[in-house]
Design a protein around this motif. Sequence first.
Motif, PDB file in Angstrom:
ATOM      1  N   GLY A  75       0.820  -1.217   0.000  1.00  0.00           N
ATOM      2  CA  GLY A  75       0.000   0.000   0.000  1.00  0.00           C
ATOM      3  C   GLY A  75       0.843   1.250   0.000  1.00  0.00           C
ATOM      4  N   ARG A  76       1.910   1.236   0.810  1.00  0.00           N
ATOM      5  CA  ARG A  76       2.796   2.411   0.850  1.00  0.00           C
ATOM      6  C   ARG A  76       3.477   2.624  -0.498  1.00  0.00           C
ATOM      7  N   ASP A 129      11.392  18.294  -2.641  1.00  0.00           N
ATOM      8  CA  ASP A 129      12.556  17.649  -3.257  1.00  0.00           C
ATOM      9  C   ASP A 129      13.434  16.985  -2.190  1.00  0.00           C
ATOM     10  N   GLY A 130      13.566  17.653  -1.041  1.00  0.00           N
ATOM     11  CA  GLY A 130      14.402  17.114   0.020  1.00  0.00           C
ATOM     12  C   GLY A 130      13.830  15.864   0.659  1.00  0.00           C
ATOM     13  N   LEU A 131      12.511  15.732   0.663  1.00  0.00           N
ATOM     14  CA  LEU A 131      11.856  14.580   1.291  1.00  0.00           C
ATOM     15  C   LEU A 131      11.591  13.444   0.308  1.00  0.00           C
ATOM     16  N   GLU A 143       5.029   7.573   9.045  1.00  0.00           N
ATOM     17  CA  GLU A 143       5.253   8.982   9.383  1.00  0.00           C
ATOM     18  C   GLU A 143       6.021   9.699   8.285  1.00  0.00           C
ATOM     19  N   THR A 144       7.045   9.045   7.750  1.00  0.00           N
ATOM     20  CA  THR A 144       7.837   9.639   6.664  1.00  0.00           C
ATOM     21  C   THR A 144       6.991   9.796   5.409  1.00  0.00           C
ATOM     22  N   ARG A 149       3.954  13.200   1.701  1.00  0.00           N
ATOM     23  CA  ARG A 149       2.641  13.476   1.105  1.00  0.00           C
ATOM     24  C   ARG A 149       2.248  14.934   1.314  1.00  0.00           C
ATOM     25  N   ASP A 150       2.381  15.426   2.547  1.00  0.00           N
ATOM     26  CA  ASP A 150       2.016  16.807   2.844  1.00  0.00           C
ATOM     27  C   ASP A 150       2.901  17.781   2.071  1.00  0.00           C
ATOM     28  N   ALA A 151       4.186  17.443   1.944  1.00  0.00           N
ATOM     29  CA  ALA A 151       5.113  18.321   1.217  1.00  0.00           C
ATOM     30  C   ALA A 151       4.741  18.411  -0.257  1.00  0.00           C
TER      31      ALA A 151
END
Length: 237
Positions: A75-76, A129-131, A143-144, A149-151
Amino acid sequence: MGEILAWLGDYWWLVFPVGGAAFGVIGTVTGLFERQAEQEHRRKLETIEAKARAKAIAAGSDVSPEAIERSDSAGRTQRLERLMETHDEVTRRWLDYELDVAKLIAFPTMSDGREELTAAFLRAKKVADGLRPASAEERIDAETLAEYRDAVHDFEVAFDIAEQNARRVRDTGFTDAERRRLERAQQLLRTAVDTSATAAERQVAYKRVREELDGLIALSDGAIEVLEKKVAPEIEG
């Protein structure tokens, strides 16, 4: 959105003196709310998908921790693939401006880091880009994944707002003399990439484009390289 309408109900008399500018701001803010609602909808869908997978495993014969981990990992990976596709699409849309001199002349604020909305977009891009993981198969925890996703969502919203603003204001932030320089640069650009023009005409036009834009629009190295390839092979030497 309800708060905006309530505010307008109390201060309807401001609509007339503020005029077109007010509607431009309202349109931008409305677009932001709509984008945020879309983000929330996507997150709900992701939650529903995760619950459905967990329920399917629980209903089956294999409910071992290994089976649950395999399902969560799959799923991830799928969610990560979708996020990376969105990330790539927004980047492509940005490069359409960053590497196209004609577009930069038409919508100059897209390359101006001093413009507040453009600066906000560039900051959001840097964070996303960093994440960004190296690949969709990379093992990351929930969590990562949520942070990335939010970024990506922030990156997409910030770009949409910066683009809407750039298309709204166009070259209104320049003086009359500067706008005339932009117009000349646009005309010269057509000659510089016109294959029916002579080599000398294209070389002169290219140099004059750079002169007209000097101090007005900062062209990236990539934009210059793309432009020179269009004018090539006359000026490659």
